[in-house]
Design a protein around this motif. Structure first.
Motif, PDB file in Angstrom:
ATOM      1  N   ALA A 140       1.003  -1.173   0.072  1.00  0.00           N
ATOM      2  CA  ALA A 140      -0.084   0.103   0.097  1.00  0.00           C
ATOM      3  C   ALA A 140       0.698   1.073   0.069  1.00  0.00           C
ATOM      4  O   ALA A 140       0.562   2.332  -0.642  1.00  0.00           O
ATOM      5  CB  ALA A 140      -0.912  -0.021   1.255  1.00  0.00           C
ATOM      6  N   CYS A 141       1.823   1.112   0.683  1.00  0.00           N
ATOM      7  CA  CYS A 141       2.889   2.380   0.680  1.00  0.00           C
ATOM      8  C   CYS A 141       3.406   2.615  -0.579  1.00  0.00           C
ATOM      9  O   CYS A 141       3.380   3.978  -1.075  1.00  0.00           O
ATOM     10  CB  CYS A 141       4.114   2.069   1.644  1.00  0.00           C
ATOM     11  SG  CYS A 141       5.371   3.226   1.654  1.00  0.00           S
ATOM     12  N   ALA A 142       3.764   1.776  -1.409  1.00  0.00           N
ATOM     13  CA  ALA A 142       4.367   1.884  -2.708  1.00  0.00           C
ATOM     14  C   ALA A 142       3.244   2.185  -3.629  1.00  0.00           C
ATOM     15  O   ALA A 142       3.589   2.834  -4.854  1.00  0.00           O
ATOM     16  CB  ALA A 142       5.019   0.570  -3.328  1.00  0.00           C
ATOM     17  N   LYS A 143       1.838   2.133  -3.408  1.00  0.00           N
ATOM     18  CA  LYS A 143       0.942   2.601  -4.402  1.00  0.00           C
ATOM     19  C   LYS A 143       0.757   4.163  -4.034  1.00  0.00           C
ATOM     20  O   LYS A 143       0.474   4.761  -4.988  1.00  0.00           O
ATOM     21  CB  LYS A 143      -0.572   1.759  -4.154  1.00  0.00           C
ATOM     22  CG  LYS A 143      -0.525   0.250  -4.543  1.00  0.00           C
ATOM     23  CD  LYS A 143      -1.543  -0.094  -4.623  1.00  0.00           C
ATOM     24  CE  LYS A 143      -1.905  -1.679  -5.151  1.00  0.00           C
ATOM     25  NZ  LYS A 143      -0.997  -1.955  -6.249  1.00  0.00           N
ATOM     26  N   ALA A 144       0.764   4.439  -2.877  1.00  0.00           N
ATOM     27  CA  ALA A 144       0.645   5.932  -2.559  1.00  0.00           C
ATOM     28  C   ALA A 144       1.918   6.779  -2.948  1.00  0.00           C
ATOM     29  O   ALA A 144       2.027   7.808  -3.266  1.00  0.00           O
ATOM     30  CB  ALA A 144       0.393   6.063  -0.952  1.00  0.00           C
ATOM     31  N   TRP A 145       3.088   6.119  -2.822  1.00  0.00           N
ATOM     32  CA  TRP A 145       4.347   6.622  -2.846  1.00  0.00           C
ATOM     33  C   TRP A 145       5.369   5.863  -4.061  1.00  0.00           C
ATOM     34  O   TRP A 145       6.116   4.900  -3.496  1.00  0.00           O
ATOM     35  CB  TRP A 145       4.966   6.787  -1.701  1.00  0.00           C
ATOM     36  CG  TRP A 145       4.581   7.847  -0.761  1.00  0.00           C
ATOM     37  CD1 TRP A 145       3.616   7.368   0.141  1.00  0.00           C
ATOM     38  CD2 TRP A 145       4.571   9.129  -0.528  1.00  0.00           C
ATOM     39  NE1 TRP A 145       3.194   8.511   1.217  1.00  0.00           N
ATOM     40  CE2 TRP A 145       3.991   9.479   0.552  1.00  0.00           C
ATOM     41  CE3 TRP A 145       5.533   9.914  -1.058  1.00  0.00           C
ATOM     42  CZ2 TRP A 145       3.794  10.898   0.860  1.00  0.00           C
ATOM     43  CZ3 TRP A 145       5.623  11.456  -0.691  1.00  0.00           C
ATOM     44  CH2 TRP A 145       4.645  11.778   0.517  1.00  0.00           C
ATOM     45  N   PRO A 146       4.861   5.891  -5.206  1.00  0.00           N
ATOM     46  CA  PRO A 146       5.583   4.901  -6.321  1.00  0.00           C
ATOM     47  C   PRO A 146       7.075   5.109  -6.028  1.00  0.00           C
ATOM     48  O   PRO A 146       7.511   6.291  -6.342  1.00  0.00           O
ATOM     49  CB  PRO A 146       4.921   5.222  -7.627  1.00  0.00           C
ATOM     50  CG  PRO A 146       3.651   6.080  -7.032  1.00  0.00           C
ATOM     51  CD  PRO A 146       3.850   6.567  -5.740  1.00  0.00           C
ATOM     52  N   PRO A 147       7.845   4.379  -6.124  1.00  0.00           N
ATOM     53  CA  PRO A 147       9.359   4.397  -6.455  1.00  0.00           C
ATOM     54  C   PRO A 147       9.801   4.854  -7.618  1.00  0.00           C
ATOM     55  O   PRO A 147       9.202   4.635  -8.632  1.00  0.00           O
ATOM     56  CB  PRO A 147       9.807   2.878  -6.010  1.00  0.00           C
ATOM     57  CG  PRO A 147       8.894   2.024  -6.438  1.00  0.00           C
ATOM     58  CD  PRO A 147       7.456   2.895  -6.213  1.00  0.00           C
ATOM     59  N   TYR A 148      10.906   5.475  -7.564  1.00  0.00           N
ATOM     60  CA  TYR A 148      11.488   6.095  -8.683  1.00  0.00           C
ATOM     61  C   TYR A 148      12.465   5.024  -9.362  1.00  0.00           C
ATOM     62  O   TYR A 148      13.412   4.816  -8.829  1.00  0.00           O
ATOM     63  CB  TYR A 148      12.219   7.384  -8.546  1.00  0.00           C
ATOM     64  CG  TYR A 148      12.673   7.949  -9.809  1.00  0.00           C
ATOM     65  CD1 TYR A 148      11.899   7.930 -11.286  1.00  0.00           C
ATOM     66  CD2 TYR A 148      13.612   8.600 -10.064  1.00  0.00           C
ATOM     67  CE1 TYR A 148      12.311   8.601 -12.135  1.00  0.00           C
ATOM     68  CE2 TYR A 148      14.159   9.328 -11.181  1.00  0.00           C
ATOM     69  CZ  TYR A 148      13.476   9.315 -12.406  1.00  0.00           C
ATOM     70  OH  TYR A 148      14.121   9.881 -13.428  1.00  0.00           O
ATOM     71  N   LEU A 149      12.125   4.159 -10.325  1.00  0.00           N
ATOM     72  CA  LEU A 149      12.797   3.003 -10.860  1.00  0.00           C
ATOM     73  C   LEU A 149      13.432   3.344 -12.255  1.00  0.00           C
ATOM     74  O   LEU A 149      13.202   4.301 -13.042  1.00  0.00           O
ATOM     75  CB  LEU A 149      11.833   1.817 -11.299  1.00  0.00           C
ATOM     76  CG  LEU A 149      10.851   1.510 -10.015  1.00  0.00           C
ATOM     77  CD1 LEU A 149       9.923   0.372 -10.444  1.00  0.00           C
ATOM     78  CD2 LEU A 149      11.648   0.955  -8.812  1.00  0.00           C
ATOM     79  N   THR A 150      14.564   2.683 -12.311  1.00  0.00           N
ATOM     80  CA  THR A 150      15.361   2.789 -13.466  1.00  0.00           C
ATOM     81  C   THR A 150      15.800   1.479 -14.217  1.00  0.00           C
ATOM     82  O   THR A 150      15.860   0.485 -13.309  1.00  0.00           O
ATOM     83  CB  THR A 150      16.582   3.654 -13.073  1.00  0.00           C
ATOM     84  OG1 THR A 150      17.292   3.798 -14.251  1.00  0.00           O
ATOM     85  CG2 THR A 150      17.613   2.691 -12.023  1.00  0.00           C
TER      86      THR A 150
END
Length: 188
Positions: free
Chosen positions: A108-118
């Motif tokens: 749920a955290c990563a849905k509200a705060w999407p990580p910046y992926l590379t």
């Protein structure tokens, strides 16, 4: 009753529709002119279906992140000071619960705060420091951009480039802050 050959009938109908819909004369805008944008909206998929050059999902919606080749990190002026942004000018945040460059934001955290992926080595641009950029592996194997000691995230409440609505709020057990060019949280 008089009939016309099929090609002539199609031409006549096309001319009628063109004339009835405004044609190309006068002050009317050409039919191919796109409407003027009313406000910023995240980019959608390109004609070749490649993702936009942000870590947001291909349709620009929050909640999921898409890896970006050589994820750019730069510095922009904002109402809270000079902050880190992605290649589209979207604010990047740190999560104080993260330790030693590792993310603790999943589900749920990563849905509200999407990580910046590379998908590759992140790239410092316009005021960002190359020596502060690195990556960290997430549980699913995706590579998240790290600046200083902080994995970077977006905030689902930010609607456009330059928004900082995720700055200085507490969610998922710790504080979230925009990140300065020195790799530290923006305070004040």
């Amino acid at each position: 009753m008089r009939t016309f050959p099929a090609p002539l009938t199609g031409t006549a109908i096309a001319l009628f529709l063109l004339t009835a819909c405004g044609g190309t004369g006068g002050d009317a805008a050409p039919a191919s002119a796109p409407p003027a944008p009313a406000s910023y909206s995240p980019p959608g998929p390109s004609p070749d279906d490649s993702p936009p050059m942000t870590g947001m999902s291909p349709d620009g919606s929050p909640g999921e992140a898409t890896p970006v080749p050589e994820a750019p990190v730069s510095v922009a002026e904002s109402g809270i000071g000079r902050i880190l942004v992605d290649g589209e000018g979207r604010t990047l945040y740190l999560f104080e619960k993260d330790k030693n460059g590792k993310s603790s934001c999943y589900d749920a955290c990563a849905k509200a705060w999407p990580p910046y992926l590379t998908e590759g080595k992140p790239k410092a641009e316009e005021g960002a420091k190359e020596n502060l950029l690195s990556t960290t592996a997430r549980k699913d194997g995706a590579e998240q951009v790290v600046y200083g000691d902080w994995p970077l995230y977006y905030y689902q409440g930010d609607e456009k480039a330059g928004d900082t609505s995720g700055h200085d709020i507490e969610e998922f057990g710790a504080e979230w802050y925009a990140v300065g060019p020195n790799g530290k949280k923006i305070t004040g």
